[in-house]
Structure formats: structure tokens, C-alpha cells
Design a protein around this motif. Structure first.
Motif, short mmCIF file in Angstrom:
data_model
loop_
_atom_site.label_atom_id
_atom_site.label_comp_id
_atom_site.label_asym_id
_atom_site.label_seq_id
_atom_site.Cartn_x
_atom_site.Cartn_y
_atom_site.Cartn_z
N THR A 64 8.42 2.46 -1.99
CA THR A 64 7.47 3.39 -2.60
C THR A 64 7.46 3.30 -4.13
O THR A 64 6.58 3.86 -4.77
CB THR A 64 7.81 4.83 -2.20
OG1 THR A 64 9.17 5.12 -2.58
CG2 THR A 64 7.65 5.04 -0.69
N ARG A 65 8.45 2.60 -4.70
CA ARG A 65 8.50 2.46 -6.16
C ARG A 65 8.96 1.05 -6.52
O ARG A 65 9.92 0.54 -5.96
CB ARG A 65 9.46 3.48 -6.78
CG ARG A 65 9.58 3.35 -8.30
CD ARG A 65 10.40 4.47 -8.91
NE ARG A 65 11.80 4.41 -8.53
CZ ARG A 65 12.73 5.28 -8.97
NH1 ARG A 65 12.38 6.27 -9.77
NH2 ARG A 65 13.97 5.16 -8.58
N SER A 83 0.80 -1.23 0.00
CA SER A 83 0.00 0.00 0.00
C SER A 83 0.83 1.28 0.00
O SER A 83 0.29 2.36 -0.23
CB SER A 83 -0.93 0.00 1.22
OG SER A 83 -0.20 -0.15 2.42
N PHE A 84 2.15 1.15 0.25
CA PHE A 84 2.98 2.36 0.27
C PHE A 84 3.54 2.69 -1.11
O PHE A 84 4.15 3.74 -1.30
CB PHE A 84 4.14 2.17 1.26
CG PHE A 84 3.70 2.04 2.69
CD1 PHE A 84 3.51 3.16 3.49
CD2 PHE A 84 3.44 0.79 3.24
CE1 PHE A 84 3.10 3.04 4.80
CE2 PHE A 84 3.02 0.66 4.56
CZ PHE A 84 2.85 1.78 5.34
N THR A 134 3.76 4.06 -4.67
CA THR A 134 3.08 5.13 -5.41
C THR A 134 3.47 5.19 -6.88
O THR A 134 2.90 5.95 -7.64
CB THR A 134 3.38 6.49 -4.77
OG1 THR A 134 4.81 6.70 -4.78
CG2 THR A 134 2.88 6.56 -3.33
N GLU A 135 4.49 4.36 -7.27
CA GLU A 135 4.96 4.40 -8.66
C GLU A 135 5.41 3.00 -9.07
O GLU A 135 6.04 2.29 -8.30
CB GLU A 135 6.14 5.37 -8.79
CG GLU A 135 6.73 5.44 -10.18
CD GLU A 135 7.98 6.30 -10.26
OE1 GLU A 135 8.64 6.28 -11.32
OE2 GLU A 135 8.31 6.96 -9.25
#
Length: 269
Positions: A43-44, A4-5, A7-8
Motif C-alpha cells: 500500500t506504500r 492499484s493497491f 495509496t502512498e
């Protein structure tokens, strides 16, 4: 496990498309570990499968595996019959204690990069003198033997922004005679010790993994006698190098390593 963290998601088609290194980046190949537990620092994701590397390439002098080659690819492929050590591929894969669904997705490169003591692709690659081709940040590359790539439990020689491009197993090693031994607390449990011996014209090599925090490869000009082998194990692998976790105590692992090593020695002498 939902990440869920994240973003890309990057889906490169060539090396030039790879994004610049940044905190929170994780390379995705099979993802069997990445999606198995929360990854709050990620995050990616960079999806390496979109690079479409050929999984297996047979050369005259070596076997080349893409980092994204799956365990299933490795175990079901056909290889030159003189590569007798290819018989290790399936037993090593079976030492992962993974279902066929995991084999279908998990990759050789991912197993190496994860650097778990019980990483059976680490065992396989060390036993067959494999080298890694690593893409470095900035467009360069370097080669590292697998037995020097894994530096500890969960630790590797990868620098930030680097990734494993391919694994190279020399044909000379693939032509050797081999013997594998595994032991665990339960018949289908995670390996407490996983050893492979390889005998060839240029000598004898014993690879010790799973019982130790990192792989050890002991080399001899010929198959050693029992005392030489036992002494070498004691001198090369200290008591502190043996692992204690839920799958085995260090003193037990040290003892069974010696027992399995002698079984291999007798089989290949």
C-alpha cells in the motif's frame, strides 16, 4: 503492472525523511520485479532512488556499490586493472537472462533483497566476499556477509523496517583469479546451477548458487584435489538443499553442480 493497491508514495531526500515502518511498505529501487506482478499487500512505496546515492565508489581497499546501483552501471564502469575479478561482473549479469532494458533499471540491491536462488548478483557478491551495510529501524546500522544474508529461497536476514544501503567488495577478493560456470535446461534459460571459484594467496573458495535454495561458499586453504572437493560438496550441501522447480530437478542440479565444480577446480589449480 499497475500497483492499484498503493495509496502512498514516499520520496525521501535523506535518511531522516524515511517513513516509519508500517505494514504494506515496499522499498522501490529498480522495480523490475515489483512491477512485474500484482502486489495486493503493498500500500506504500518508498522510492530509494530519490536519496541520490553514488552508484559506484572505488576505495583503496574496497569497491562500494549503492543498493540502487543498476546492473548496467556495474557492467559498464571502469575499475582498477589489478581488480582482475571484475571480469565476473558481466557474465554474472548475463546469467540473469535479462534484456538491456532490465539492466538499465534493475539494481544490485534489489537482486540481493529478492533472494531468488538464480539471483546472479547474489552469486557475484558471495564469490567476492561482499558485505552488506544495512540501515536498521531507529537510525542504526549493521553489516552482514552476503552468504549469510540470503537464508533461503525468497528469504533474507532483513528485519521489518531494514533496508540495504550499500554493498562492499574487498579489494583483496577483487584481485583473485576467478572461474565461472553456468548450466541451464536451454541455452538462454534461467540458471539451473551457477558456480564461481576464486583462487588467491589466502586460499580457494567455491560459491554454489542457483542449484541450491540458498548460496553455499566452500573454503579451502588451497585448490583442493578432486576427492576433497567432491567430499566437501557432499558433506556441506545435503540433498534437501538442492532445488526442484520448472528450471531443474534437484537430482540433476546436484549432479551438474559436481561436474561444474570440478571444471572450475581444474581451471584454477
Amino acid at each position: 503492472m499497475d500497483l492499484s493497491f498503493v495509496t502512498e508514495i514516499s520520496a525521501p531526500r535523506s535518511r531522516d525523511d524515511l517513513p516509519a515502518p508500517a505494514p504494506g511498505t515496499a522499498f522501490l529501487a529498480g522495480g523490475t520485479w515489483l512491477y512485474s506482478e500484482p502486489q495486493p499487500t503493498v500500500t506504500r512505496l518508498v522510492d530509494l532512488t530519490t536519496l541520490d546515492w553514488p552508484a559506484i565508489t572505488v576505495h583503496d581497499d574496497e569497491l562500494e556499490l549503492a543498493a540502487t546501483c543498476t546492473i548496467e552501471n556495474l557492467c559498464t564502469a571502469t575499475f582498477p586493472k589489478e581488480w582482475t575479478a571484475a571480469k565476473l561482473f558481466r557474465p554474472c549479469a548475463e546469467s540473469l537472462v535479462a534484456s538491456w532494458k532490465i539492466w538499465h533499471t534493475a539494481t544490485v540491491g534489489g537482486n540481493l533483497a529478492l533472494a531468488l536462488p538464480a539471483g546472479a548478483m547474489i552469486t557475484l557478491c558471495c564469490a567476492l566476499d561482499a558485505e552488506l551495510l544495512i540501515w536498521t529501524d531507529g537510525g542504526g546500522e549493521r553489516r552482514v556477509p552476503v552468504d549469510r544474508f540470503v537464508t533461503g529461497a525468497g528469504r533474507t536476514a532483513l528485519a521489518p523496517g531494514e533496508l540495504i544501503r550499500s554493498i562492499h567488495l574487498p579489494a583483496a577478493a577483487l584481485r583473485g583469479r576467478t572461474s565461472l560456470r553456468k548450466i541451464a535446461y536451454s541455452p538462454l534459460g534461467r540458471s539451473g546451477a551457477l558456480l564461481v571459484g576464486r583462487a588467491a594467496a589466502d586460499g580457494f573458495a567455491l560459491t554454489v548458487t542457483a542449484s541450491t535454495v540458498r548460496p553455499f561458499v566452500l573454503r579451502f586453504p588451497a585448490v583442493p584435489d578432486p576427492d576433497t572437493l567432491s567430499r566437501s560438496l557432499s558433506e556441506r550441501i545435503s540433498p534437501d538443499d538442492y532445488l526442484t522447480d520448472a528450471h531443474g530437478a534437484a537430482d540433476w542440479r546436484r549432479h551438474v553442480t559436481g561436474v561444474l565444480a570440478e571444471e572450475i577446480r581444474r581451471e584454477l589449480e
